[in-house]
Design a protein around this motif. Structure first.
Motif, PDB file in Angstrom:
ATOM      1  N   GLU A 218      55.632  21.877  39.630  1.00 51.42           N
ATOM      2  CA  GLU A 218      56.162  20.713  38.933  1.00 51.42           C
ATOM      3  C   GLU A 218      57.542  21.006  38.354  1.00 51.42           C
ATOM      4  OE1 GLU A 218      54.798  17.619  38.760  1.00 51.42           O
ATOM      5  OE2 GLU A 218      53.379  18.429  40.228  1.00 51.42           O
ATOM      6  N   LYS A 219      57.722  22.213  37.811  1.00 50.76           N
ATOM      7  CA  LYS A 219      59.015  22.590  37.248  1.00 50.76           C
ATOM      8  C   LYS A 219      60.103  22.567  38.305  1.00 50.76           C
ATOM      9  CE  LYS A 219      61.338  26.418  34.859  1.00 50.76           C
ATOM     10  NZ  LYS A 219      61.174  27.788  34.299  1.00 50.76           N
ATOM     11  N   LYS A 220      59.754  22.975  39.509  1.00 51.44           N
ATOM     12  CA  LYS A 220      60.714  22.984  40.615  1.00 51.44           C
ATOM     13  C   LYS A 220      60.838  21.613  41.289  1.00 51.44           C
ATOM     14  CE  LYS A 220      62.032  27.328  40.643  1.00 51.44           C
ATOM     15  NZ  LYS A 220      63.454  27.710  40.499  1.00 51.44           N
ATOM     16  N   ARG A 221      60.113  20.644  40.770  1.00 47.93           N
ATOM     17  CA  ARG A 221      60.153  19.260  41.252  1.00 47.93           C
ATOM     18  C   ARG A 221      59.671  19.120  42.700  1.00 47.93           C
ATOM     19  NH1 ARG A 221      65.047  20.064  39.105  1.00 47.93           N
ATOM     20  NH2 ARG A 221      66.134  19.616  41.054  1.00 47.93           N
TER      21      ARG A 221
ATOM     22  N   GLY B 111      34.254  47.434  55.307  1.00 49.20           N
ATOM     23  CA  GLY B 111      34.978  48.204  56.295  1.00 49.20           C
ATOM     24  C   GLY B 111      34.154  49.331  56.871  1.00 49.20           C
ATOM     25  N   ALA B 112      34.722  50.004  57.835  1.00 47.45           N
ATOM     26  CA  ALA B 112      34.021  51.104  58.484  1.00 47.45           C
ATOM     27  C   ALA B 112      33.910  52.312  57.564  1.00 47.45           C
ATOM     28  CB  ALA B 112      34.745  51.490  59.776  1.00 47.45           C
ATOM     29  N   LEU B 113      34.887  52.497  56.672  1.00 47.07           N
ATOM     30  CA  LEU B 113      34.896  53.663  55.804  1.00 47.07           C
ATOM     31  C   LEU B 113      34.374  53.351  54.406  1.00 47.07           C
ATOM     32  CD1 LEU B 113      38.396  55.094  56.817  1.00 47.07           C
ATOM     33  CD2 LEU B 113      36.152  55.662  57.758  1.00 47.07           C
ATOM     34  N   ALA B 114      34.687  52.151  53.903  1.00 49.54           N
ATOM     35  CA  ALA B 114      34.269  51.779  52.549  1.00 49.54           C
ATOM     36  C   ALA B 114      34.472  50.281  52.383  1.00 49.54           C
ATOM     37  CB  ALA B 114      35.072  52.548  51.512  1.00 49.54           C
ATOM     38  N   ASN B 115      34.087  49.777  51.225  1.00 53.09           N
ATOM     39  CA  ASN B 115      34.295  48.365  50.919  1.00 53.09           C
ATOM     40  C   ASN B 115      35.408  48.243  49.891  1.00 53.09           C
ATOM     41  OD1 ASN B 115      34.138  45.640  50.442  1.00 53.09           O
ATOM     42  ND2 ASN B 115      32.464  45.837  48.972  1.00 53.09           N
ATOM     43  N   PRO B 116      36.623  47.871  50.322  1.00 54.74           N
ATOM     44  CA  PRO B 116      37.735  47.785  49.374  1.00 54.74           C
ATOM     45  C   PRO B 116      37.762  46.476  48.599  1.00 54.74           C
ATOM     46  CG  PRO B 116      38.508  47.218  51.552  1.00 54.74           C
ATOM     47  CD  PRO B 116      37.031  47.555  51.691  1.00 54.74           C
ATOM     48  N   TRP B 117      36.924  45.514  48.970  1.00 55.09           N
ATOM     49  CA  TRP B 117      36.984  44.186  48.376  1.00 55.09           C
ATOM     50  C   TRP B 117      36.125  44.124  47.113  1.00 55.09           C
ATOM     51  CZ3 TRP B 117      40.905  43.130  50.983  1.00 55.09           C
ATOM     52  CH2 TRP B 117      40.971  43.293  52.366  1.00 55.09           C
ATOM     53  N   MET B 118      36.749  43.885  45.993  1.00 49.98           N
ATOM     54  CA  MET B 118      36.061  43.814  44.725  1.00 49.98           C
ATOM     55  C   MET B 118      35.937  42.356  44.291  1.00 49.98           C
ATOM     56  SD  MET B 118      35.463  46.978  44.171  1.00 49.98           S
ATOM     57  CE  MET B 118      34.879  46.895  42.489  1.00 49.98           C
ATOM     58  N   LYS B 119      34.757  41.948  43.892  1.00 49.28           N
ATOM     59  CA  LYS B 119      34.552  40.588  43.418  1.00 49.28           C
ATOM     60  C   LYS B 119      35.489  40.315  42.240  1.00 49.28           C
ATOM     61  CE  LYS B 119      31.082  37.340  41.698  1.00 49.28           C
ATOM     62  NZ  LYS B 119      29.662  37.142  41.311  1.00 49.28           N
ATOM     63  N   GLY B 120      36.196  39.190  42.322  1.00 46.67           N
ATOM     64  CA  GLY B 120      37.128  38.819  41.269  1.00 46.67           C
ATOM     65  C   GLY B 120      38.544  39.303  41.476  1.00 46.67           C
ATOM     66  N   ALA B 121      38.772  40.153  42.492  1.00 47.49           N
ATOM     67  CA  ALA B 121      40.131  40.628  42.758  1.00 47.49           C
ATOM     68  C   ALA B 121      41.027  39.464  43.173  1.00 47.49           C
ATOM     69  CB  ALA B 121      40.114  41.689  43.855  1.00 47.49           C
ATOM     70  N   TYR B 122      42.275  39.526  42.792  1.00 44.68           N
ATOM     71  CA  TYR B 122      43.294  38.516  43.106  1.00 44.68           C
ATOM     72  C   TYR B 122      43.062  37.195  42.379  1.00 44.68           C
ATOM     73  CZ  TYR B 122      43.775  41.926  46.838  1.00 44.68           C
ATOM     74  OH  TYR B 122      43.891  43.104  47.536  1.00 44.68           O
ATOM     75  N   ALA B 123      42.365  37.233  41.260  1.00 42.55           N
ATOM     76  CA  ALA B 123      42.223  36.017  40.450  1.00 42.55           C
ATOM     77  C   ALA B 123      43.600  35.582  39.964  1.00 42.55           C
ATOM     78  CB  ALA B 123      41.300  36.270  39.268  1.00 42.55           C
ATOM     79  N   ALA B 124      43.802  34.287  39.829  1.00 45.22           N
ATOM     80  CA  ALA B 124      45.101  33.751  39.420  1.00 45.22           C
ATOM     81  C   ALA B 124      44.893  32.461  38.643  1.00 45.22           C
ATOM     82  CB  ALA B 124      45.987  33.522  40.644  1.00 45.22           C
ATOM     83  N   SER B 125      45.967  31.932  38.125  1.00 47.33           N
ATOM     84  CA  SER B 125      45.898  30.711  37.320  1.00 47.33           C
ATOM     85  C   SER B 125      46.313  29.496  38.134  1.00 47.33           C
ATOM     86  CB  SER B 125      46.800  30.843  36.088  1.00 47.33           C
ATOM     87  OG  SER B 125      46.918  29.606  35.415  1.00 47.33           O
ATOM     88  N   TYR B 126      45.384  28.586  38.326  1.00 49.89           N
ATOM     89  CA  TYR B 126      45.680  27.302  38.983  1.00 49.89           C
ATOM     90  C   TYR B 126      46.758  26.554  38.204  1.00 49.89           C
ATOM     91  CZ  TYR B 126      44.922  22.376  40.215  1.00 49.89           C
ATOM     92  OH  TYR B 126      45.092  21.061  40.574  1.00 49.89           O
ATOM     93  N   GLU B 127      46.609  26.514  36.880  1.00 44.77           N
ATOM     94  CA  GLU B 127      47.533  25.762  36.039  1.00 44.77           C
ATOM     95  C   GLU B 127      48.945  26.330  36.108  1.00 44.77           C
ATOM     96  OE1 GLU B 127      43.477  24.949  34.997  1.00 44.77           O
ATOM     97  OE2 GLU B 127      44.556  26.870  35.069  1.00 44.77           O
ATOM     98  N   ARG B 128      49.051  27.653  36.133  1.00 49.46           N
ATOM     99  CA  ARG B 128      50.380  28.268  36.188  1.00 49.46           C
ATOM    100  C   ARG B 128      51.091  27.931  37.495  1.00 49.46           C
ATOM    101  NH1 ARG B 128      51.695  34.741  35.265  1.00 49.46           N
ATOM    102  NH2 ARG B 128      53.972  34.557  35.428  1.00 49.46           N
TER     103      ARG B 128
END
Length: 205
Positions: A69-72, A46-63
């Motif tokens: 699948e549970k919701k069919r 960004g113009a002021l700083a870099n807010p994006w951190m490597k690894g941010a918003y990681a999640a579970s594919y399996e979950r």
């Protein structure tokens, strides 16, 4: 959807297909590394700083898969990996027959958004809805982020006959939702259908 993370919006999109009775006609595709954001480049900052951190918003594919699948739900596909790896010619080929009607770009980074639009463009018909979740990064400055990409596309980045037009009916008071328009004479287009007159049948989602 590009950038499913934990799947909140992805689940809502699937729920909408069920509510509207479109499960046998619409497939919801979700792309994510599930490892979080990649390393931001100089073009992503960004113009002021870099807010994006490597690894941010990681999640579970399996979950997320297990939830679907549970919701069919059966009308979904999940693709694990960074976009440059998961958006392969084999994966994209299916969109020749099943053209995207909504492209949900929620991947934060300018460079990732560029990858999405450049690779998906050949399969997008005129009139397709494009949602940019992070348009307002840096207050919507045209020098950074997805606002920059929209500006570049409207100045020929993807071709002289391609334009992103703000859809004010869908966006309301935001600047996030666009229609991709193709002005070439032979460009494939969606037909505008008349609104349905009857209310959708209520379904358990």
């Amino acid at each position: 959807e590009f950038g499913t993370a934990q799947g909140y919006a992805f689940a809502k999109l699937l729920g909408a297909t069920r509510y509207l009775g479109l499960e046998d006609r619409v497939t919801v595709h979700g792309f994510d590394s599930f490892e979080g954001l990649p390393e931001a480049t100089s073009e992503d900052k960004g113009a002021l700083a870099n807010p994006w951190m490597k690894g941010a918003y990681a999640a579970s594919y399996e979950r997320l898969r297990d939830y679907c699948e549970k919701k069919r739900f059966r009308n979904y596909r999940l693709y694990k990996g960074y976009f440059e790896d998961s958006m392969t010619p084999e994966v994209l080929a299916q969109f020749q027959e099943e053209q995207p009607v909504i492209v949900w770009v929620d991947c934060d980074l300018y460079t990732s958004s560029v990858t999405v639009m450049e690779r998906l463009l050949p399969f997008i018909r005129s009139g397709c809805v494009i949602y940019f979740d992070d348009y307002d990064f840096n207050f919507g400055s045209l020098a950074t982020g997805q606002a920059r990409l929209v500006h570049e596309i409207n100045h020929g980045r993807l071709g002289p006959d391609i334009d992103l037009a703000l859809d004010t009916e869908l966006s309301w008071d935001s600047r996030n939702i666009y229609r991709l328009l193709r002005f070439a004479a032979d460009a494939p287009q969606f037909r505008k259908l008349k609104p349905r007159r009857t209310a959708p049948v209520a379904r358990d989602i």
